[in-house]
Design an enzyme around this catalytic site. Sequence first.
Site, PDB file in Angstrom:
ATOM      1  N   ASP A 113      -9.026   3.336  -2.958  1.00  0.00           N
ATOM      2  CA  ASP A 113     -10.078   3.723  -2.017  1.00  0.00           C
ATOM      3  C   ASP A 113     -11.341   4.202  -2.724  1.00  0.00           C
ATOM      4  O   ASP A 113     -11.600   5.401  -2.864  1.00  0.00           O
ATOM      5  CB  ASP A 113      -9.553   4.800  -1.071  1.00  0.00           C
ATOM      6  CG  ASP A 113      -8.409   4.268  -0.217  1.00  0.00           C
ATOM      7  OD1 ASP A 113      -8.240   3.023  -0.155  1.00  0.00           O
ATOM      8  OD2 ASP A 113      -7.692   5.079   0.380  1.00  0.00           O
ATOM      9  N   ASP A 158       0.852  -1.201   0.000  1.00  0.00           N
ATOM     10  CA  ASP A 158       0.000   0.000   0.000  1.00  0.00           C
ATOM     11  C   ASP A 158       0.886   1.249   0.000  1.00  0.00           C
ATOM     12  O   ASP A 158       2.095   1.173   0.202  1.00  0.00           O
ATOM     13  CB  ASP A 158      -0.889  -0.038   1.248  1.00  0.00           C
ATOM     14  CG  ASP A 158      -1.968   1.037   1.229  1.00  0.00           C
ATOM     15  OD1 ASP A 158      -2.328   1.521   0.135  1.00  0.00           O
ATOM     16  OD2 ASP A 158      -2.463   1.391   2.323  1.00  0.00           O
ATOM     17  N   GLU A 199       2.642   5.005  -4.023  1.00  0.00           N
ATOM     18  CA  GLU A 199       2.695   5.949  -5.166  1.00  0.00           C
ATOM     19  C   GLU A 199       4.035   6.680  -5.217  1.00  0.00           C
ATOM     20  O   GLU A 199       4.468   6.973  -6.345  1.00  0.00           O
ATOM     21  CB  GLU A 199       1.530   6.950  -5.038  1.00  0.00           C
ATOM     22  CG  GLU A 199       0.164   6.315  -5.205  1.00  0.00           C
ATOM     23  CD  GLU A 199      -0.231   5.387  -4.041  1.00  0.00           C
ATOM     24  OE1 GLU A 199       0.218   5.657  -2.911  1.00  0.00           O
ATOM     25  OE2 GLU A 199      -0.956   4.415  -4.277  1.00  0.00           O
TER      26      GLU A 199
HETATM   27  O1  MIG Z   1      -3.970   6.182   4.383  1.00  0.00           O
HETATM   28  O2  MIG Z   1      -3.844   0.970   5.686  1.00  0.00           O
HETATM   29  O3  MIG Z   1      -5.970   2.094   0.166  1.00  0.00           O
HETATM   30  O4  MIG Z   1      -6.970  -0.069   1.586  1.00  0.00           O
HETATM   31  O5  MIG Z   1      -7.016   0.107   4.405  1.00  0.00           O
HETATM   32  C1  MIG Z   1      -4.765   5.035   4.252  1.00  0.00           C
HETATM   33  C2  MIG Z   1      -5.017   1.694   5.729  1.00  0.00           C
HETATM   34  C3  MIG Z   1      -3.907   3.826   4.135  1.00  0.00           C
HETATM   35  C4  MIG Z   1      -5.070   3.007   2.173  1.00  0.00           C
HETATM   36  C5  MIG Z   1      -5.504   1.776   1.455  1.00  0.00           C
HETATM   37  C6  MIG Z   1      -6.566   1.080   2.254  1.00  0.00           C
HETATM   38  C7  MIG Z   1      -6.018   0.730   3.629  1.00  0.00           C
HETATM   39  C8  MIG Z   1      -5.575   2.005   4.339  1.00  0.00           C
HETATM   40  N1  MIG Z   1      -4.560   2.687   3.522  1.00  0.00           N
END
Ligand code: MIG
Length: 763
Positions: free
Chosen positions: A492, A414, A417
Amino acid sequence: MIRNRAISFLISLSLLTSTLSLLSRAQWQSASNVESFSHNKNQLSVQSGNATLHVNILAEDLIRVRLATNGVFPPDMSWAVVKKEWQAPQVNVTDSQKEIIVATNELSLIINKQPLRLKFTDKAGNIINEDEPTKGMSWNESEVRVWKKMPLDEYYYGFGEKAGRFNRRWTHISMWNSDIPAYDADTDPIYQTHPFFYGVNKGKAYGIFFDNTYWSSFDMGKENRSQYSFGAEAGEINYYFFYGPSPKKILSRYTELVGRMPLPPRWSLGYQQCRWSYPTETRVREIAKGFRDRRIPCDVIYLDIDYMDGYRIFTWNKKNFPNPKKMIDDLTKDGFKIAVIVDPGIKADTTYHAFKSGNAQDVFVKYPDGKPFIGKVWPGECAFPDFTKERARKWWGDNFSTLIESGIRGWWNDMNEPSVFDVPTKTIDLDVIHDDSGLKTGHTKNHNIYGMQMTRATYDGVKRLLPAERPFVLTRASYAGGHRYSSAWTGDNTSTWRDLEMSVPMLLNLSISGQPFVGADIGGFIGYPSGELFARWLQLGVFTPLMRAHSVINEKNKEPWEYGDEFTNINRETINLRYTLLPYIYNVMYQASVTGMPAMRPMMFEYPEDGNFTWNDEQFMFGDDLLIAPVLTPSTTERNVRLPEGFWYDYWTGQKYKGGNDIKVDAPLNRIPVFVKAGAIIPTQQVVQSTNQSPIDPLTFTVYPTKLQSTRTYYEDDGISFEYEKGKYFRRTISQWNSSQAITLTLSKVEGSYTPPGRMLAV
Ligand code: MIG
């Protein structure tokens, strides 16, 4: 210079959605007249003013175009391309006063000399694609751009993960990996960069892959209704031109160039349950029991950021997870795999082992003066690994050993980017330096491949540590070719009907951009779906390769049993359907790994000559034989379906339809409309509670009669190891022969050395 431009672009992006006027920005110049050229085997070098053009003919249907605006080519490197050596096809070059013609057996490139402009034609001389005459290939300081003519009835698809509709004509698209929660149809860019698209004109397709990692944009006729253009803020004009005419042929070539998805472990095709977060061992066990007690199949449970000690990657919160190994052992026995989230940010804490070893091995990105870049994410101040550096990827991969020893098997990448909370550009500062395989370049060049290289480090590391198993990696950010390391989800989204509907074109365009293993958060991440919306979303999820439900933090529970008994029963039936179809689904994914053809296929992609599908993104093919018509609107119990030519069977009732028509079908709340192509032979199994329940007994082949005969292939292997690469698989073709009296089935000899577990076969 570049830095300021990129920052101002990002700011303008967040403030307004209108497009920048590319021409008005400054002093653009276009390629001038051709002065000379030389030709060596399959490469042509053309001189035009200070600029040098290289044309490489890689295959009969694939030509690479590369322009150095000042005559000097930078090192030829690509994060996407894996096939660098091509068997040069037969090429004929003819020169005249007006033009140079480069011809293969399938395609000609006509290089106009005054001025230098490119035109691609098919063998018969029909124009497939041509430069816009006044601008063609152009540049302005570091910026580069290619302008093309845009025919009246040409349509554009692909571009990877993009919000909005399927057909991208008249849209403006940009590529800069961005963490934008609750994106809507107009939000662009979002998480991934796939600078690859198809142009389709009356059923005939070409493809363009603009392999440039800088901030780039594609204006598909939004600025000017008779032109389109693509370009980047820096880097090269470097594109690959593919000719079909079928979109499938293009995707096959494209995935030959950038590689194909490795075969995923079978368990990753089961149902996956996620939320932010299941924060304690007790809650995780309760969720697992929730599935088994209710006889709702499930293979994967995720741990979101709260499993860690203060969000330090590669650690456990010992209070909430006192004995992870024991917990995971127990859950593994019960048929579950556990996946964890990993973010790139490493907490800048001198007592934390990963920060210490990372510093010792010099793996973090730094400013040109050697100062480390520190940015805030979940753990607070963090350093960021430089995944473009081999040593850093190795370091990252090695850090997975403790999680692997605890039994973790899924790797959810996650925030890659990368997303940074406290920097105005919301990412790593643009003048920070990356290793870039030794080239030492700034973040502007490396931004869009950061997430992809993180997944590479993850995939390679886990495979190194656990060589007997296929790694399962899931990512939010990526670049073209990233499917070699990871599956992808669309970030998201929100719990709305609009997002359910939008997920279909998003997943379809991502699928035909080389990434076959895709899914959206079922039920929607942000917000709370009604029971009806959740049920419909889950039904669509059966036909998305990644079938994962997820939820944001501080939202009511969204597990499949949280909407009352009626919906629990419907949702159980839906997940049962997924497990019933698993042999088919596994075969579809196997095919994707071999040919590049994705599971989810736009109708246009499968039936380009059928003019009815130009804009259609409300139904799709799943593999060769299933047509899926999901319900995407509330209070709906029937819907229209456009059947392509041929004969089709209703999956549920067996009713036979003649294609080439619009039909109206029943879509009661408990059922997603599915049609089977005549000639299909669909393998199914009985419902199991998880994929490690075996043997799959009986294995049933349902034959859908067709005129005369049809043949399908059935593939199976152990579902987990790489032994299939050494021939340990089971493959067999099955044919049906139809006469007025009977259907005769014939089975080919078995290929491969894998012996499936004993079981009944049913037809
Ligand atoms: O700033 O880890 O897209 O699936 O649950 C949010 C928490 C960070 C973004 C991800 C989402 C995940 C969440 N993350």
